[in-house]
Design a protein around this motif. Structure first.
Motif, mmCIF file in Angstrom:
data_model
loop_
_atom_site.group_PDB
_atom_site.id
_atom_site.type_symbol
_atom_site.label_atom_id
_atom_site.label_comp_id
_atom_site.label_asym_id
_atom_site.label_seq_id
_atom_site.Cartn_x
_atom_site.Cartn_y
_atom_site.Cartn_z
ATOM 1 N N VAL A 342 22.902 18.387 -65.585
ATOM 2 C CA VAL A 342 21.797 17.479 -65.245
ATOM 3 C C VAL A 342 22.011 16.198 -66.057
ATOM 4 C CG1 VAL A 342 20.152 19.357 -64.785
ATOM 5 C CG2 VAL A 342 20.234 18.336 -67.059
ATOM 6 N N ARG A 343 21.260 15.168 -65.725
ATOM 7 C CA ARG A 343 21.419 13.886 -66.418
ATOM 8 C C ARG A 343 20.394 13.779 -67.537
ATOM 9 N NH1 ARG A 343 21.414 9.315 -62.257
ATOM 10 N NH2 ARG A 343 19.168 9.249 -62.557
ATOM 11 N N ALA A 345 17.845 12.148 -69.934
ATOM 12 C CA ALA A 345 17.004 10.944 -69.968
ATOM 13 C C ALA A 345 16.476 10.787 -71.391
ATOM 14 C CB ALA A 345 15.866 11.077 -68.959
ATOM 15 N N ALA A 365 15.109 12.072 -60.181
ATOM 16 C CA ALA A 365 15.158 10.616 -60.345
ATOM 17 C C ALA A 365 15.215 9.946 -58.975
ATOM 18 C CB ALA A 365 16.382 10.242 -61.176
ATOM 19 N N ALA A 369 19.241 12.330 -58.419
ATOM 20 C CA ALA A 369 19.813 13.182 -59.469
ATOM 21 C C ALA A 369 18.696 13.905 -60.222
ATOM 22 C CB ALA A 369 20.630 12.332 -60.432
ATOM 23 N N GLU A 371 17.088 14.862 -63.622
ATOM 24 C CA GLU A 371 17.078 14.300 -64.967
ATOM 25 C C GLU A 371 16.311 15.213 -65.912
ATOM 26 O OE1 GLU A 371 17.175 9.462 -64.859
ATOM 27 O OE2 GLU A 371 15.243 10.460 -65.054
ATOM 28 N N LEU A 373 14.078 15.461 -69.277
ATOM 29 C CA LEU A 373 13.270 14.693 -70.245
ATOM 30 C C LEU A 373 12.988 15.580 -71.441
ATOM 31 C CD1 LEU A 373 12.375 13.508 -67.344
ATOM 32 C CD2 LEU A 373 10.512 12.526 -68.657
ATOM 33 N N PRO A 404 21.188 8.432 -73.007
ATOM 34 C CA PRO A 404 20.636 8.535 -71.650
ATOM 35 C C PRO A 404 21.737 8.288 -70.612
ATOM 36 C CG PRO A 404 19.224 7.179 -73.040
ATOM 37 C CD PRO A 404 20.458 7.465 -73.840
ATOM 38 N N GLY A 405 21.735 9.096 -69.552
ATOM 39 C CA GLY A 405 22.731 8.936 -68.491
ATOM 40 C C GLY A 405 23.882 9.925 -68.606
ATOM 41 N N THR A 407 25.821 13.516 -68.843
ATOM 42 C CA THR A 407 25.599 14.822 -68.226
ATOM 43 C C THR A 407 25.497 15.884 -69.320
ATOM 44 O OG1 THR A 407 26.785 14.147 -66.265
ATOM 45 C CG2 THR A 407 26.559 16.523 -66.612
#
Ligand code: AMP
Ligand code: MG
Length: 417
Positions: A342-343, A345, A365, A369, A371, A373, A404-405, A407
């Motif tokens: 996952v990405r 954040a 997002a 994608a 994300e 948190l 952030p951003g 993987t």
């Protein structure tokens, strides 16, 4: 009786990585051996004790995949459409009937293919003329729209394997084979205690300096999800003698004893001393955060695990130590839990050489994608940090920063129990 062999105790000194700890557990734990038969309706979640080979092929007979018209492959229209008289009708559940060359049989989904036919035209693709004859178009391949016997599972194929944890679809497969029961490993029996003079049980009155015991309910629920039979043994006071006596009393009747709290090395941490007076004990220091030392022991031949008291540390160490031990004791084949990419954040800094778990919520997002948190606070005592999140982001030993951003790997709570 389940076993944890004595030489787990050779690993008490240095810091263990998570993988080392899991490796030791997998190598040292012997599964319970007793097998019981359970009806299919209660088999979900149990550990299968023996392979199941298909006693019949699936599907058991060749049948139509659609509603339509069955014909002989040699009759298929090659270039132009062709007209066939409709003779006979085959509905699901009716015994197969023969179809003659030059004729079509009206057939419905799931009906056995009439002997001699091998191809079905979908009713949407044909025309009926005024005499009730059917006009079949050219271009269909022989064998179309048919489900051959055994195409799903051939006779004798080992379709379910000993050691797997049964899921609803596995139970469905056993039912499709006509089985009424499955042989599973008996549930392991786990004794659960909380420890601490500050604790009181929900339903009792709470003195001003007391907390309601929450860990015991979390641990019991996780154990039940893992298929254990749980004995709720309440709260032990911070007092070595009675604590040791209680542990000794339940050893022998259980496959595992689990406690929470009292395993740090403070003056008021009586679990270590209590276990040492009736059995053997080491502290496993694992390179994970959140996490505290986990006490591993043997009391009268019964494995003992003492988890830390802070709810989040208790949860995370349960996942890494108790879960693999419970599954190994239960005869389950180890299945790695694969983190889902996952990405991130969030920004995060950590020490190298230690695995860290970040409590996160997932959101979709704008670009589609997933994300993660980060929960805004980090304390290991915050139950809200487990309640208000979806899972853990696993940051490997080698990682020192997350921006952030990037993987990262996500483990959903549902996969952890
Ligand atoms: P301990 O590991 O016993 O030093 O406990 C560490 C912290 O976790 C203390 O603040 C305890 O009050 C809390 N704690 C210990 N056991 C429990 C429990 N069963 N439920 C909720 N909190 C607990
Ligand atoms: Mg305590």
């Amino acid at each position: 009786m389940a076993q944890l062999s004595d030489d787990c105790f050779a690993f008490g000194g240095p810091m263990l990585s998570v993988d080392e700890a899991v490796g030791i557990i997998a190598a040292k734990v012997t599964a319970v051996q007793e097998i019981e038969s359970v009806p299919l309706v209660t088999a979900d979640g149990r550990i299968l004790a023996r392979d199941v080979a298909a006693p019949l092929p699936l599907p058991p007979f060749t049948n139509s995949a659609v509603d339509g018209y069955a014909v002989h492959g040699s009759d298929l229209p090659r270039e132009n459409e062709k007209m066939f008289p409709v003779k006979g009708r085959a509905a699901a559940g009716s015994a197969a009937q023969a179809g003659k060359p030059g004729e079509a049989v009206r057939i419905f989904t799931g009906a056995p293919m009439p002997e001699g036919t091998d191809t079905v035209f979908m009713q949407e693709d044909v025309r009926l003329d005024s005499n009730g004859d059917v006009v079949l178009p050219a271009g269909l391949k022989a064998g179309a729209n048919v489900r051959p016997a055994g195409e799903d599972i051939p006779l004798g194929h080992v379709a379910l394997k000993a050691g797997q944890r049964l899921r609803p679809q596995d139970v469905a497969l056993a039912a499709a084979f006509g089985l009424t029961e499955l042989d599973v490993v008996r549930r392991i029996r786990v004794a659960v205690f909380s420890t601490g003079d500050e604790l009181t049980s929900p339903g009792t009155s709470r003195a001003s300096a007391q907390l309601f015991d929450s860990n015991r309910f979390m641990l019991m629920a996780m154990l039940r999800r893992l298929g254990c039979a749980v004995s709720d043994l309440g709260i032990l006071r911070d007092e070595r003698g009675p604590l040791a006596a209680a542990l000794k009393r339940v050893a022998g009747e259980h496959d595992l004893i689990l406690t929470t709290g009292g395993v740090s090395t403070g003056e008021e941490d009586h679990v270590k001393a209590g276990v040492e007076s009736v059995g053997r004990l080491v502290l496993w220091r694992m390179a994970i955060k959140p996490g505290r030392p986990v006490a591993m022991g043997i009391i009268k031949g019964t494995p003992f695990i003492g988890l830390p008291g802070n709810p989040v540390a208790s949860f995370v160490t349960f996942v890494h130590v108790v879960r693999p031990i419970v599954l190994a004791l239960s005869g389950a084949t180890p299945v790695p839990i694969l983190p889902m990419p996952v990405r991130a954040a969030f920004t995060y800094r950590k020490k190298s050489g230690r695995r860290e778990y970040v409590r996160v919520t997932l959101r979709l997002a704008a670009d589609g994608a997933l994300e993660a948190l980060k929960f805004p606070r980090e304390g290991a005592g915050l139950l809200s940090s487990l309640v208000d999140t979806d899972g853990l982001v696993e940051l490997p030993e080698s990682v020192t920063t997350v921006e952030p951003g990037e993987t990262v790997g996500f483990l959903g709570y549902a996969n952890l129990m």
